[in-house]
Write a protein that holds these residues in place. Sequence first.
Motif, PDB file in Angstrom:
ATOM      1  N   GLY B  21       0.855  -1.194   0.158  1.00  0.00           N
ATOM      2  CA  GLY B  21       0.181   0.227   0.041  1.00  0.00           C
ATOM      3  C   GLY B  21       0.777   1.319  -0.065  1.00  0.00           C
ATOM      4  N   THR B  22       0.310   2.201   0.642  1.00  0.00           N
ATOM      5  CA  THR B  22       1.043   3.579   0.863  1.00  0.00           C
ATOM      6  C   THR B  22       2.534   3.396   1.254  1.00  0.00           C
ATOM      7  N   ALA B  23       2.550   2.741   2.355  1.00  0.00           N
ATOM      8  CA  ALA B  23       3.881   2.770   3.116  1.00  0.00           C
ATOM      9  C   ALA B  23       4.758   1.627   2.331  1.00  0.00           C
ATOM     10  N   GLU B  44       1.299  -8.565  -1.639  1.00  0.00           N
ATOM     11  CA  GLU B  44       0.239  -8.042  -1.479  1.00  0.00           C
ATOM     12  C   GLU B  44      -1.112  -8.731  -1.782  1.00  0.00           C
ATOM     13  N   LYS B  45      -2.126  -8.451  -1.101  1.00  0.00           N
ATOM     14  CA  LYS B  45      -3.271  -9.391  -1.077  1.00  0.00           C
ATOM     15  C   LYS B  45      -4.075  -9.106  -2.500  1.00  0.00           C
ATOM     16  N   SER B  51      -4.693  -0.884  -4.401  1.00  0.00           N
ATOM     17  CA  SER B  51      -4.942  -1.535  -3.109  1.00  0.00           C
ATOM     18  C   SER B  51      -4.840  -0.690  -1.859  1.00  0.00           C
ATOM     19  N   CYS B  53      -5.864   1.725   1.574  1.00  0.00           N
ATOM     20  CA  CYS B  53      -6.691   3.065   1.812  1.00  0.00           C
ATOM     21  C   CYS B  53      -6.770   3.918   0.623  1.00  0.00           C
ATOM     22  N   MET B  58      -7.008  10.193  -3.108  1.00  0.00           N
ATOM     23  CA  MET B  58      -6.947  11.292  -1.950  1.00  0.00           C
ATOM     24  C   MET B  58      -7.015  12.699  -2.546  1.00  0.00           C
ATOM     25  N   ALA B  60      -6.213  15.329  -0.200  1.00  0.00           N
ATOM     26  CA  ALA B  60      -5.232  16.140   0.549  1.00  0.00           C
ATOM     27  C   ALA B  60      -3.983  15.147   1.203  1.00  0.00           C
ATOM     28  N   ASN B  62      -2.450  15.133   4.577  1.00  0.00           N
ATOM     29  CA  ASN B  62      -2.812  15.663   5.951  1.00  0.00           C
ATOM     30  C   ASN B  62      -1.816  15.973   7.059  1.00  0.00           C
ATOM     31  N   ALA B 156      -0.627 -12.574   3.093  1.00  0.00           N
ATOM     32  CA  ALA B 156      -0.001 -13.051   4.119  1.00  0.00           C
ATOM     33  C   ALA B 156      -0.673 -13.906   5.200  1.00  0.00           C
ATOM     34  N   ASN B 216      -8.767  -3.893   4.610  1.00  0.00           N
ATOM     35  CA  ASN B 216      -7.456  -3.755   5.660  1.00  0.00           C
ATOM     36  C   ASN B 216      -8.173  -4.619   6.762  1.00  0.00           C
ATOM     37  N   ASP B 380       0.099   2.540   8.891  1.00  0.00           N
ATOM     38  CA  ASP B 380      -1.141   2.255  10.124  1.00  0.00           C
ATOM     39  C   ASP B 380      -0.892   1.112  10.912  1.00  0.00           C
ATOM     40  N   PHE B 389      -1.209   9.836   8.468  1.00  0.00           N
ATOM     41  CA  PHE B 389      -1.960  10.130   7.145  1.00  0.00           C
ATOM     42  C   PHE B 389      -0.960   9.435   6.281  1.00  0.00           C
ATOM     43  N   VAL B 390      -1.256   9.812   4.876  1.00  0.00           N
ATOM     44  CA  VAL B 390      -0.300   9.331   3.670  1.00  0.00           C
ATOM     45  C   VAL B 390       1.395   9.732   4.130  1.00  0.00           C
TER      46      VAL B 390
HETATM   47  C1  LIG Z   1     -11.027   6.726   2.656  1.00  0.00           C
HETATM   48  C2  LIG Z   1      -9.827   7.302   3.257  1.00  0.00           C
HETATM   49  C3  LIG Z   1      -9.422   8.621   2.874  1.00  0.00           C
HETATM   50  C4  LIG Z   1      -8.331   8.905   3.551  1.00  0.00           C
HETATM   51  N1  LIG Z   1      -8.174  10.253   2.916  1.00  0.00           N
HETATM   52  C5  LIG Z   1      -6.651  10.843   3.272  1.00  0.00           C
HETATM   53  C6  LIG Z   1      -6.081  11.972   2.711  1.00  0.00           C
HETATM   54  O1  LIG Z   1      -6.911  12.584   2.065  1.00  0.00           O
HETATM   55  N2  LIG Z   1      -5.112  12.449   3.134  1.00  0.00           N
HETATM   56  C7  LIG Z   1      -4.191  11.839   3.851  1.00  0.00           C
HETATM   57  O2  LIG Z   1      -3.088  12.081   4.107  1.00  0.00           O
HETATM   58  N3  LIG Z   1      -4.638  10.577   4.369  1.00  0.00           N
HETATM   59  C8  LIG Z   1      -5.547   9.926   4.158  1.00  0.00           C
HETATM   60  N4  LIG Z   1      -6.184   8.892   4.604  1.00  0.00           N
HETATM   61  C9  LIG Z   1      -5.299   8.006   5.358  1.00  0.00           C
HETATM   62  C10 LIG Z   1      -3.999   7.373   4.701  1.00  0.00           C
HETATM   63  O3  LIG Z   1      -4.844   6.947   3.381  1.00  0.00           O
HETATM   64  C11 LIG Z   1      -3.767   5.889   5.356  1.00  0.00           C
HETATM   65  O4  LIG Z   1      -3.244   6.334   6.685  1.00  0.00           O
HETATM   66  C12 LIG Z   1      -2.625   5.429   4.677  1.00  0.00           C
HETATM   67  O5  LIG Z   1      -2.943   5.272   3.252  1.00  0.00           O
HETATM   68  C13 LIG Z   1      -2.275   4.396   5.234  1.00  0.00           C
HETATM   69  O6  LIG Z   1      -1.136   3.556   4.422  1.00  0.00           O
HETATM   70  P1  LIG Z   1      -0.688   2.144   4.724  1.00  0.00           P
HETATM   71  O7  LIG Z   1       0.431   1.770   3.848  1.00  0.00           O
HETATM   72  O8  LIG Z   1      -0.369   1.990   6.295  1.00  0.00           O
HETATM   73  O9  LIG Z   1      -1.865   1.223   4.530  1.00  0.00           O
HETATM   74  P2  LIG Z   1      -2.613   0.958   3.016  1.00  0.00           P
HETATM   75  O10 LIG Z   1      -2.067   2.126   2.198  1.00  0.00           O
HETATM   76  O11 LIG Z   1      -3.744   0.679   3.040  1.00  0.00           O
HETATM   77  O12 LIG Z   1      -1.701  -0.503   2.517  1.00  0.00           O
HETATM   78  C14 LIG Z   1      -1.927  -1.645   3.243  1.00  0.00           C
HETATM   79  C15 LIG Z   1      -1.820  -2.670   2.103  1.00  0.00           C
HETATM   80  O13 LIG Z   1      -1.768  -3.865   2.589  1.00  0.00           O
HETATM   81  C16 LIG Z   1      -2.295  -4.937   1.778  1.00  0.00           C
HETATM   82  N5  LIG Z   1      -2.777  -6.093   2.727  1.00  0.00           N
HETATM   83  C17 LIG Z   1      -3.672  -6.058   3.987  1.00  0.00           C
HETATM   84  N6  LIG Z   1      -3.598  -7.210   4.400  1.00  0.00           N
HETATM   85  C18 LIG Z   1      -2.743  -8.019   3.958  1.00  0.00           C
HETATM   86  C19 LIG Z   1      -2.222  -9.382   3.604  1.00  0.00           C
HETATM   87  N7  LIG Z   1      -2.684 -10.264   4.872  1.00  0.00           N
HETATM   88  N8  LIG Z   1      -1.179  -9.957   3.109  1.00  0.00           N
HETATM   89  C20 LIG Z   1      -0.750  -9.017   2.006  1.00  0.00           C
HETATM   90  N9  LIG Z   1      -1.058  -7.562   1.958  1.00  0.00           N
HETATM   91  C21 LIG Z   1      -1.969  -7.337   2.804  1.00  0.00           C
HETATM   92  C22 LIG Z   1      -3.831  -3.889   1.479  1.00  0.00           C
HETATM   93  O14 LIG Z   1      -4.298  -4.596   0.377  1.00  0.00           O
HETATM   94  C23 LIG Z   1      -2.818  -2.646   1.028  1.00  0.00           C
HETATM   95  O15 LIG Z   1      -2.612  -2.671  -0.191  1.00  0.00           O
HETATM   96  C24 LIG Z   1      -7.405   8.168   4.274  1.00  0.00           C
HETATM   97  C25 LIG Z   1      -7.775   7.075   4.457  1.00  0.00           C
HETATM   98  C26 LIG Z   1      -9.011   6.666   4.335  1.00  0.00           C
HETATM   99  C27 LIG Z   1      -9.182   5.019   4.557  1.00  0.00           C
END
Ligand SMILES: Cc1cc2nc3c(=O)[nH]c(=O)nc-3n(C[C@H](O)[C@H](O)[C@H](O)COP(=O)(O)OP(=O)(O)OC[C@H]3O[C@@H](n4cnc5c(N)ncnc54)[C@H](O)[C@@H]3O)c2cc1C
Lengths: 127, 579
Positions: B21-23, B44-45, B51, B53, B58, B60, B62, B156, B216, B380, B389-390
């Motif tokens: 995902g993002t991170a 990645e699932k 994939s 969030c 997006m 903004a 944040n 995973a 998620n 997250d 946030f992102v």
């Molecule tokens: C609707 C929404 C709007 C948002 N708007 C904003 C915004 O405008 N500005 C901002 O700064 N932030 C925003 N956020 C917050 C921000 O998007 C999230 O905090 C950030 O994307 C989280 O990143 P992450 O990499 O931790 O998770 P994610 O980007 O969600 O990535 C997690 C990844 O892990 C994968 N995964 C999950 N389980 C498994 C598994 N068992 N095996 C393999 N892969 C798996 C998922 O498919 C996904 O690709 C928003 C969040 C949401 C939900």
Amino acid sequence: MPVYVNPNICNGCHGATQPPCIRMCPGDLIVKDPLVDKAYLKYPEDCWDCLPCVKSCPVEAIEFYLSYQMGFKNASLKPHIPATRDHIIWESIDSRGKKETFTIRTKVLDIEIDEKVEGSTPVDFSI
Amino acid sequence: MDLNNRNDEIIETDLLIIGGGTAGCLAAVEAKEKNPALSVTIMEKAHIDRSGCLAGGMNAINAYLNPGETAESFVKYVRFDSCGLIREDLVQSMAELFEYSVKKVEKWGLPILSDEKGNYLPRGRWNIKINGESLKPIIAKAAKQSGAKILNWVTATNLLRKGNRIHGAVGFSVRHGRMYVVKAKATLIATGGAAGIYKPNNMHDAQHKTWYSPFNNGAGYAIGIRAGAEMTSFEMRYVALRTKDAIAPTGTIALGVNAPQVNAKGEKFMQTKYAHLGGDGAPTPYRAYGPIMEIKEGRGPVYLDTRHINEKQASDLKAAFLDMYPSQVLYWTANDIDPSKEPVEVQTTEPYIVGGHCQGGYWIDVNRRTTLEGLYAAGDVAGGAPFKFVSGCWAEAVIAARDAVASMSQTPSEEIDSKTIDEEAKRIYQPLLNYRHKPAQGVLPYDMEVRLQKIMDEYAGGFSTYYEMNEESLLIARKQLAKIPGQFEYLIANDLHQLMKAHEIIDRVDVARVLVEHLLYRKETRWPSYQTRMDYPDRDDENWLKFVNSRMNPETGKIEMLTRPYEQLIAGDRYKPRG
Ligand SMILES: Cc1cc2nc3c(=O)[nH]c(=O)nc-3n(C[C@H](O)[C@H](O)[C@H](O)COP(=O)(O)OP(=O)(O)OC[C@H]3O[C@@H](n4cnc5c(N)ncnc54)[C@H](O)[C@@H]3O)c2cc1C
Ligand code: SF4
Ligand code: SF4
């Protein structure tokens, strides 16, 4: 029914096994009916209304609805992506037929029609 | 395929990133940039192009230091917003990398709104506006081009653990069913937070109309819990204030057009009742608690008052949602709502565990190392640092990747015995076998999910009880949850998608059990609405200004609770936004 693949428009991406709508759904909710070579939303109740499937379909075969518990019929919202792929035109029509359009800058990347997945997909994956 | 005669895919890699995902994407790019010789694999699932969030888009970023702000002023704000308790070291270190990561993603093609001089357009103290509809494909493209190996549709299921060290992970392909055994010198978990633990606001064919990505499911927490990693602050759940039904983010309206909250009588209750905490700028938990109390006490519904905006502003508002949450616009047109003529009704969501808005997640050090050797966490799924946030997720990914690359050579790879792999294979495929051989005795993943959500909603502070709980209700939740793992053996799945759903619910139950222990342990109310303990209604700094942590003993399966001290690194009043 949040998104709906219109079978009259879907061409199955001409036999693709992994067409854009199937690949882009983050929840793996869309599948293809191999008998008619058309995609459909197999798990409507799990849909997140996030729309990558709608935006990635090359022939705009996927329509977006709100579940009826949330809104009345006849309003619609459709994204159109022009060939330049640098903006999206959203067309919104309310339930009385009033139309509004929005042109929003973006950077829509090209999406291949099909993509190879490592390994083959056995018809029968039972164990 | 048969369980004893499997055709597993065995992969050896230097750095395994679970969750693209993002991170995850940013971590892959950073690792390959720092050392191109390293092999990096993303598991990645779904498909990394869309994939997690960011799938919808997006509008903004944040968390950004707008002109005049510093990493220190950011820490002070986040500390205030989280009611005085955060990991200041983590928050500061991520703030220092906002600029680096945002500029990088802008270079990849993200449109960021700026003025004629090229300065980003701020929205409030920490936000900048973007046209982020395609943000996910943009960063996925960078991850692919970095040379990382991408395993799409591999979900995973568990980590490979030997003693206190992690050597990679196991998963299965949702496409062809084969098991993946990925051996790695370092592993980074970036699977996001957990939705679907509580009963959702919308049911039936809109049950996944939640704010946080329903895909998620908390898998990243669950695989760490089962491997014995230390978790922190699950009790700081995220209860989001969102538009009613559509569940779209409200910051776009509140900050975007300066709309205050009003109750059914038209009273600006935040500005009167919560003036001492900052009114409409009170800490985020209070901005959810305020409207909940208005509704509970009979002055609902609650709205964001947008009646002052003109037609052009209403149209801009819709445009902002189209970048991120298009269904909000359809909701307005399908219900004949014009936000310039009537206020926008808001409500709170079911609670989520999300380390980016709150701080439930892995207990990590400043390099994003977890308590298990060779295992990192970012985004997250990582705890202690809310307001990510992102951009904060990107920053954490960069920090973790840099540390993993720098310490890579010292980590030898280890053989995992085949018995462990065989046991995991049995655990993974059991629901498919059940469907074949005893479907009538089976439990559908959906039914187990509803059962879990009912218990959590009614006894562990869900939407229907105004998020309130006490010792007695939590003890019932604990008792009922303890029974569910014994029922896993009845799960049935008739295809690979359902098999993924079966593992999603197993993970959710493991997360919920830890969550209830955390809720039981903290005997104060620090974050009203996120954590409203009716039997301990006040904040108690004397006894509870500390982190509540847990660790499931992998040998006994018991959840052990412990606390870790809070350390104030930035001087000032912890309850003031500029303190
Ligand atoms: C609707 C929404 C709007 C948002 N708007 C904003 C915004 O405008 N500005 C901002 O700064 N932030 C925003 N956020 C917050 C921000 O998007 C999230 O905090 C950030 O994307 C989280 O990143 P992450 O990499 O931790 O998770 P994610 O980007 O969600 O990535 C997690 C990844 O892990 C994968 N995964 C999950 N389980 C498994 C598994 N068992 N095996 C393999 N892969 C798996 C998922 O498919 C996904 O690709 C928003 C969040 C949401 C939900
Ligand atoms: S992308 Fe469009 S045309 Fe192609 S299979 Fe999907 S719905 Fe049909
Ligand atoms: S709207 Fe999102 S969740 Fe629903 S089918 Fe399309 S891509 Fe999948």
